[in-house]
Enzyme design. Structure first.
Site, PDB file in Angstrom:
ATOM      1  N   GLY A  86       0.839  -1.211   0.000  1.00 11.40           N
ATOM      2  CA  GLY A  86       0.000   0.000   0.000  1.00 11.40           C
ATOM      3  C   GLY A  86       0.865   1.250   0.000  1.00 11.40           C
ATOM      4  O   GLY A  86       1.849   1.327   0.735  1.00 11.40           O
ATOM      5  N   ASP A 113      -0.673   2.258   8.359  1.00  9.57           N
ATOM      6  CA  ASP A 113      -1.172   1.467   9.495  1.00  9.57           C
ATOM      7  C   ASP A 113      -0.323   1.609  10.761  1.00  9.57           C
ATOM      8  O   ASP A 113      -0.805   1.333  11.856  1.00  9.57           O
ATOM      9  CB  ASP A 113      -1.242  -0.021   9.118  1.00  9.57           C
ATOM     10  N   ALA A 135     -13.772  10.848  20.187  1.00 10.64           N
ATOM     11  CA  ALA A 135     -14.766   9.779  19.966  1.00 10.64           C
ATOM     12  C   ALA A 135     -15.374   9.307  21.279  1.00 10.64           C
ATOM     13  O   ALA A 135     -14.699   9.273  22.312  1.00 10.64           O
ATOM     14  CB  ALA A 135     -14.104   8.605  19.260  1.00 10.64           C
ATOM     15  N   ARG A 184     -26.968  11.953  28.944  1.00 10.45           N
ATOM     16  CA  ARG A 184     -26.164  12.966  29.663  1.00 10.45           C
ATOM     17  C   ARG A 184     -26.196  14.321  28.961  1.00 10.45           C
ATOM     18  O   ARG A 184     -25.546  15.260  29.383  1.00 10.45           O
ATOM     19  CB  ARG A 184     -24.701  12.508  29.766  1.00 10.45           C
TER      20      ARG A 184
HETATM   21  O1  F6P Z   1      -1.793  -1.595   4.645  1.00 14.47           O
HETATM   22  C1  F6P Z   1      -2.313  -0.340   4.414  1.00 14.47           C
HETATM   23  C2  F6P Z   1      -3.765  -0.404   4.060  1.00 14.47           C
HETATM   24  O2  F6P Z   1      -4.166   0.903   3.788  1.00 14.47           O
HETATM   25  C3  F6P Z   1      -4.675  -1.050   5.117  1.00 14.47           C
HETATM   26  O3  F6P Z   1      -5.021  -0.199   6.163  1.00 14.47           O
HETATM   27  C4  F6P Z   1      -5.844  -1.478   4.287  1.00 14.47           C
HETATM   28  O4  F6P Z   1      -6.534  -2.538   4.873  1.00 14.47           O
HETATM   29  C5  F6P Z   1      -5.196  -1.909   3.010  1.00 14.47           C
HETATM   30  O5  F6P Z   1      -3.992  -1.189   2.905  1.00 14.47           O
HETATM   31  C6  F6P Z   1      -6.045  -1.678   1.783  1.00 14.47           C
HETATM   32  O6  F6P Z   1      -5.384  -2.185   0.686  1.00 14.47           O
HETATM   33  P1  F6P Z   1      -5.844  -2.013  -0.831  1.00 14.47           P
HETATM   34  O7  F6P Z   1      -5.360  -0.687  -1.298  1.00 14.47           O
HETATM   35  O8  F6P Z   1      -5.172  -3.130  -1.542  1.00 14.47           O
HETATM   36  O9  F6P Z   1      -7.329  -2.067  -0.836  1.00 14.47           O
END
Ligand code: F6P
Length: 322
Positions: free
Chosen positions: A11, A128, A187, A212
């Site tokens: 990625g 990640d 969050a 609340r």
């Molecule tokens: O590893 C990085 C990442 O962005 C992950 O968070 C995600 O699950 C994955 O790549 C998505 O990959 P792709 O671009 O192949 O869909």
């Protein structure tokens, strides 16, 4: 060593270009010729090289994605693929290789280093941030800021219509993005693969937060949460509370955009450190940054050892959500 190669694999992550630039320019300062390899290991196997010099990496520092492009390469998982990749590097007289990516990238790099004949250094580049041996990986800071910007905007509409919003962020196996974004985005709940998601408890949390006097509920869900995604979670909560809700999947927008200053600086430091490591005869390591210092970790450890989440942050998120 006279000639080195550089590739990005898996990625893409914002800051990869800043890292390529650092490799090329620091390579030049070591009098090394630098070859860019297109589309990661797939390009290496096909001999898809381009010569890079100081000018060819001008004006890329601020660009997202990777000018070298990237790929997920199945062939590199086989012994035959590793042999072929080593041969392709030898043929081009590449003596050292710098690979920028995450776990899959480092598995290929370690196998290449083991096969011998070529020195290999890895650089962590993945949004990640799940790589052992570095506090941060290139791209993480940009990704969390992008997700945060989206969450701030969603909060405007969520509170106007007093709705719970379930927002999915990336992180297929780990909750680093979700945890940081959840804290920074205020969050009400953060659901991550590292902790068990209890729908009953989550539903009660949401119900009580409206009681609340809160105007909205932002629930940040990591893509890899064990319940199996943000939609079933939202549906199961709805079955208990019957409150109108919305789901937003931030998806790949988290991977794009101009890298933050932090990512550019980290990428520049790690690119330089990788070239230094090769020039000093090192192979089979990943260069990372731990507590502000450059750290070398054997490639194998980067996926065999588990990078721990900050448990204090998990507890803090709960306190802050009151
Ligand atoms: O590893 C990085 C990442 O962005 C992950 O968070 C995600 O699950 C994955 O790549 C998505 O990959 P792709 O671009 O192949 O869909």
């Amino acid at each position: 060593m006279k000639k080195i190669g550089v590739l990005t694999s898996g990625g893409d992550a914002p800051g990869m270009n800043a890292c390529i630039r650092a490799v090329v320019r620091c390579g030049a300062s070591h009098k090394l010729e630098v070859m860019g390899i297109r589309r990661g290991y797939a390009g290496l196997l096909e001999g898809d090289f381009l010569r890079l010099d100081a000018r060819s990496v001008a004006n890329i520092l601020q660009r997202g994605g990777t000018i070298l492009e990237t790929a997920r390469c199945e062939e590199m998982k086989s012994k035959g693929g590793i042999r072929k990749a080593a041969q392709a590097a030898h043929q081009e007289a590449i003596e050292g290789l710098i690979t920028i990516g995450g776990e899959g990238t480092f598995r290929g790099a370690a196998a290449l280093a083991e096969a011998g004949g070529i020195s290999v250094i890895g650089i962590p580049g993945t949004i990640d941030n799940d790589v052992y041996g570095t506090d941060y990986s290139i791209g993480f800071d940009t990704a969390i800021n992008t997700a945060l910007d989206a969450i701030d905007k969603i909060r405007d509409t969520a509170s106007s219509l007093q709705r719970p919003f379930f927002i999915e962020v990336m992180g297929k196996d780990r909750g680093f993005i979700a945890l940081d974004v959840g804290i920074a985005g205020g969050a009400e709940d953060i659901l991550i693969p590292e902790t068990k998601t209890k729908i009953e408890e989550l539903s009660l949390d949401i119900k009580r937060s409206f009681e609340r006097g809160k105007k909205c509920s932002i629930i940040v869900v990591a893509e890899g949460d064990e319940v199996g995604g943000v939609f079933p979670i939202a549906q199961q909560v709805w079955e208990r509370l019957r409150i109108d809700y919305r789901v937003s999947v931030l998806g790949h927008l988290q991977r794009g955009g101009s890298p933050t200053a932090r990512d550019r600086i980290l990428a520049s430091k790690l690119g330089a450190a990788a070239v230094d490591a090769l020039a000093n005869g090192k192979t089979g390591y990943m260069v990372g940054e731990v507590k502000g210092e450059i750290a070398l970790t054997p490639l194998k450890e980067t996926w065999e050892k588990r990078k721990e989440l900050d448990n204090n942050l998990i507890s803090l998120a709960k306190v802050l959500a009151t």
